[in-house]
Design a protein around this motif. Sequence first.
Motif, PDB file in Angstrom:
ATOM      1  N   GLY A 113      12.677  59.999 -50.349  1.00  0.00           N
ATOM      2  CA  GLY A 113      13.485  58.854 -50.731  1.00  0.00           C
ATOM      3  C   GLY A 113      13.602  57.772 -49.674  1.00  0.00           C
ATOM      4  O   GLY A 113      13.942  56.650 -49.993  1.00  0.00           O
ATOM      5  N   VAL A 114      13.317  58.114 -48.441  1.00  0.00           N
ATOM      6  CA  VAL A 114      13.573  57.134 -47.383  1.00  0.00           C
ATOM      7  C   VAL A 114      12.731  55.874 -47.557  1.00  0.00           C
ATOM      8  O   VAL A 114      13.232  54.762 -47.549  1.00  0.00           O
ATOM      9  CB  VAL A 114      13.349  57.743 -45.985  1.00  0.00           C
ATOM     10  N   ASP A 115      11.424  56.080 -47.753  1.00  0.00           N
ATOM     11  CA  ASP A 115      10.562  54.910 -47.896  1.00  0.00           C
ATOM     12  C   ASP A 115      10.988  54.037 -49.069  1.00  0.00           C
ATOM     13  O   ASP A 115      11.085  52.830 -48.961  1.00  0.00           O
ATOM     14  CB  ASP A 115       9.113  55.326 -48.087  1.00  0.00           C
ATOM     15  N   GLY A 116      11.249  54.705 -50.182  1.00  0.00           N
ATOM     16  CA  GLY A 116      11.657  53.967 -51.369  1.00  0.00           C
ATOM     17  C   GLY A 116      12.934  53.184 -51.130  1.00  0.00           C
ATOM     18  O   GLY A 116      13.066  52.045 -51.540  1.00  0.00           O
ATOM     19  N   GLU A 117      13.873  53.807 -50.435  1.00  0.00           N
ATOM     20  CA  GLU A 117      15.141  53.132 -50.166  1.00  0.00           C
ATOM     21  C   GLU A 117      14.961  51.934 -49.256  1.00  0.00           C
ATOM     22  O   GLU A 117      15.531  50.871 -49.488  1.00  0.00           O
ATOM     23  CB  GLU A 117      16.147  54.105 -49.529  1.00  0.00           C
ATOM     24  N   ARG A 161      11.299  43.920 -56.906  1.00  0.00           N
ATOM     25  CA  ARG A 161      12.415  44.284 -57.768  1.00  0.00           C
ATOM     26  C   ARG A 161      12.517  45.804 -57.822  1.00  0.00           C
ATOM     27  O   ARG A 161      11.527  46.500 -57.647  1.00  0.00           O
ATOM     28  CB  ARG A 161      12.190  43.741 -59.185  1.00  0.00           C
ATOM     29  N   ASP A 162      13.705  46.309 -58.106  1.00  0.00           N
ATOM     30  CA  ASP A 162      13.909  47.759 -58.152  1.00  0.00           C
ATOM     31  C   ASP A 162      12.874  48.461 -59.022  1.00  0.00           C
ATOM     32  O   ASP A 162      12.316  49.483 -58.650  1.00  0.00           O
ATOM     33  CB  ASP A 162      15.304  48.077 -58.703  1.00  0.00           C
ATOM     34  N   GLU A 163      12.624  47.890 -60.207  1.00  0.00           N
ATOM     35  CA  GLU A 163      11.730  48.578 -61.136  1.00  0.00           C
ATOM     36  C   GLU A 163      10.268  48.519 -60.691  1.00  0.00           C
ATOM     37  O   GLU A 163       9.417  49.172 -61.274  1.00  0.00           O
ATOM     38  CB  GLU A 163      11.880  48.003 -62.552  1.00  0.00           C
ATOM     39  N   ASP A 164      10.002  47.739 -59.650  1.00  0.00           N
ATOM     40  CA  ASP A 164       8.631  47.658 -59.158  1.00  0.00           C
ATOM     41  C   ASP A 164       8.343  48.657 -58.042  1.00  0.00           C
ATOM     42  O   ASP A 164       7.242  48.710 -57.519  1.00  0.00           O
ATOM     43  CB  ASP A 164       8.325  46.238 -58.656  1.00  0.00           C
ATOM     44  N   VAL A 165       9.355  49.414 -57.662  1.00  0.00           N
ATOM     45  CA  VAL A 165       9.154  50.446 -56.648  1.00  0.00           C
ATOM     46  C   VAL A 165       9.263  51.810 -57.323  1.00  0.00           C
ATOM     47  O   VAL A 165      10.320  52.195 -57.805  1.00  0.00           O
ATOM     48  CB  VAL A 165      10.198  50.339 -55.516  1.00  0.00           C
ATOM     49  N   LEU A 225       4.842  48.810 -56.411  1.00  0.00           N
ATOM     50  CA  LEU A 225       4.556  49.810 -55.382  1.00  0.00           C
ATOM     51  C   LEU A 225       4.653  51.199 -55.963  1.00  0.00           C
ATOM     52  O   LEU A 225       5.621  51.522 -56.645  1.00  0.00           O
ATOM     53  CB  LEU A 225       5.604  49.740 -54.281  1.00  0.00           C
ATOM     54  N   ILE A 226       3.683  52.016 -55.679  1.00  0.00           N
ATOM     55  CA  ILE A 226       3.779  53.438 -56.010  1.00  0.00           C
ATOM     56  C   ILE A 226       3.802  54.174 -54.677  1.00  0.00           C
ATOM     57  O   ILE A 226       2.878  54.045 -53.869  1.00  0.00           O
ATOM     58  CB  ILE A 226       2.593  53.895 -56.880  1.00  0.00           C
ATOM     59  N   ILE A 227       4.871  54.889 -54.452  1.00  0.00           N
ATOM     60  CA  ILE A 227       5.075  55.512 -53.140  1.00  0.00           C
ATOM     61  C   ILE A 227       5.004  57.029 -53.238  1.00  0.00           C
ATOM     62  O   ILE A 227       5.681  57.640 -54.051  1.00  0.00           O
ATOM     63  CB  ILE A 227       6.451  55.108 -52.564  1.00  0.00           C
ATOM     64  N   ASN A 228       4.173  57.608 -52.419  1.00  0.00           N
ATOM     65  CA  ASN A 228       4.036  59.063 -52.409  1.00  0.00           C
ATOM     66  C   ASN A 228       4.261  59.612 -51.002  1.00  0.00           C
ATOM     67  O   ASN A 228       3.779  60.660 -50.637  1.00  0.00           O
ATOM     68  CB  ASN A 228       2.645  59.448 -52.948  1.00  0.00           C
ATOM     69  N   GLU A 229       4.960  58.855 -50.204  1.00  0.00           N
ATOM     70  CA  GLU A 229       5.252  59.332 -48.853  1.00  0.00           C
ATOM     71  C   GLU A 229       6.571  60.090 -48.926  1.00  0.00           C
ATOM     72  O   GLU A 229       7.640  59.511 -48.811  1.00  0.00           O
ATOM     73  CB  GLU A 229       5.324  58.148 -47.880  1.00  0.00           C
ATOM     74  N   PHE A 230       6.458  61.411 -49.168  1.00  0.00           N
ATOM     75  CA  PHE A 230       7.651  62.170 -49.532  1.00  0.00           C
ATOM     76  C   PHE A 230       8.153  63.030 -48.382  1.00  0.00           C
ATOM     77  O   PHE A 230       8.939  63.936 -48.567  1.00  0.00           O
ATOM     78  CB  PHE A 230       7.369  63.059 -50.747  1.00  0.00           C
ATOM     79  N   GLY A 231       7.684  62.753 -47.162  1.00  0.00           N
ATOM     80  CA  GLY A 231       8.088  63.547 -45.998  1.00  0.00           C
ATOM     81  C   GLY A 231       9.582  63.511 -45.801  1.00  0.00           C
ATOM     82  O   GLY A 231      10.250  64.533 -45.743  1.00  0.00           O
ATOM     83  N   ASP A 232      10.112  62.289 -45.712  1.00  0.00           N
ATOM     84  CA  ASP A 232      11.560  62.177 -45.727  1.00  0.00           C
ATOM     85  C   ASP A 232      11.888  61.618 -47.095  1.00  0.00           C
ATOM     86  O   ASP A 232      11.762  60.421 -47.324  1.00  0.00           O
ATOM     87  CB  ASP A 232      12.101  61.260 -44.643  1.00  0.00           C
ATOM     88  N   GLN A 237       0.940  41.949 -60.854  1.00  0.00           N
ATOM     89  CA  GLN A 237      -0.298  41.228 -60.540  1.00  0.00           C
ATOM     90  C   GLN A 237      -1.118  41.960 -59.479  1.00  0.00           C
ATOM     91  O   GLN A 237      -2.289  41.674 -59.281  1.00  0.00           O
ATOM     92  CB  GLN A 237       0.040  39.822 -60.052  1.00  0.00           C
ATOM     93  N   HIS A 238      -0.456  42.867 -58.785  1.00  0.00           N
ATOM     94  CA  HIS A 238      -1.155  43.671 -57.781  1.00  0.00           C
ATOM     95  C   HIS A 238      -0.408  45.000 -57.692  1.00  0.00           C
ATOM     96  O   HIS A 238       0.802  45.025 -57.821  1.00  0.00           O
ATOM     97  CB  HIS A 238      -1.142  42.954 -56.424  1.00  0.00           C
ATOM     98  N   ILE A 239      -1.138  46.081 -57.518  1.00  0.00           N
ATOM     99  CA  ILE A 239      -0.496  47.386 -57.371  1.00  0.00           C
ATOM    100  C   ILE A 239      -0.845  47.925 -55.986  1.00  0.00           C
ATOM    101  O   ILE A 239      -2.007  47.902 -55.578  1.00  0.00           O
ATOM    102  CB  ILE A 239      -0.980  48.369 -58.465  1.00  0.00           C
ATOM    103  N   VAL A 240       0.193  48.353 -55.273  1.00  0.00           N
ATOM    104  CA  VAL A 240      -0.024  48.933 -53.946  1.00  0.00           C
ATOM    105  C   VAL A 240       0.430  50.380 -53.989  1.00  0.00           C
ATOM    106  O   VAL A 240       1.527  50.681 -54.457  1.00  0.00           O
ATOM    107  CB  VAL A 240       0.757  48.158 -52.862  1.00  0.00           C
TER     108      VAL A 240
END
Length: 344
Positions: free
Chosen positions: A45-49, A60-64, A36-43, A95-98
Amino acid sequence: MSQKIPATVITGFLGAGKTTLIRNMLENAQGRRIALIINEFGDVGVDGEILRGCGVEACRDEDVIELANGCICCTVADDFVPTMKKLLDRADPPQHIVIETSGLALPQPLVRAFNWPEIKSRVTVDGVITVVDAKALAEGRFADDEEAVAAQRAADPNLDHENPIEELFEDQLNCADMVILNKTDLLDADEHASVSDDLKPKLRSGTRLVPTKHGQMDVAILLGVGASAEDDMANRLSNHEMEGEEQHDHDDFVTFIVSLGEVADKAALLKRIEQTIAAHDILRIKGFVDVTGSPARLLVQAVGPRLNSYFDRPWKTGERRGTELVVIGEKHMDREAITGLLRG
Ligand SMILES: [Zn+2]
């Protein structure tokens, strides 16, 4: 010639339900390794957490990976492309990137970034999925909390476009290969119909509107995972005559397989696939094609109007060559007509 990693871009405004959708998707990943690559930075860290703490094995942790330096479309060269390269260079690439973008990002520049040579040869855009908040739309807003969206924009020093929210919304719809209409449980039938009628003319031909509640969406529809025995479909199918037979049944969606013989005119088949998707209630078509005279099989994957095809690997010795297309669509879709169109 090599298999490419599919990447799915998920966009939509803060609060539309992207994170819930992704979490549900991870819980049903069927052993698929998804990064997962997350760019929802409004709050921040929240999404990632939420996703990191989800306890789901597929995640897995390293996949986020969080891209917290600002708008993904404004930091493509500095942030997005290097992150993708690092992922691809891993000893065990995903195997897949979101990619979860914020609703403020312009989807088009991000999709164009997949044309960077380092990425293009190894990744294919599976689809752009836009999540919209049906309840907010029914109440005449684009997002559940438009002030939070405005604050998100104000907080990003790297965001260098000033598009008004309605223009961003149009961009998200325009770029979408599939639109998830979330929170439909909060609407009555009339509201649901009226929101759908408003949205449909804003979509490209072939883009489907898929209603969902609480971000619950079959992963076969979302990512194509589990829609077929990904790598070995032709062999698997040779054991049974599965043509026209329903494989599995969801509440509102069905999957069936169309078998074709050898295909002499690849371009004509691809054209027929596009036309079939535009004309019928199909969400995805994926499969392999036996192109006359080619030592390699042609992989085809289509999500709404987005159609990818490339030769992914040579046919193996002893492998049954064949053309098998898995069609995923709405329950009421006209299988006979679809099969006829695909056969040409
Ligand atoms: Zn941007």
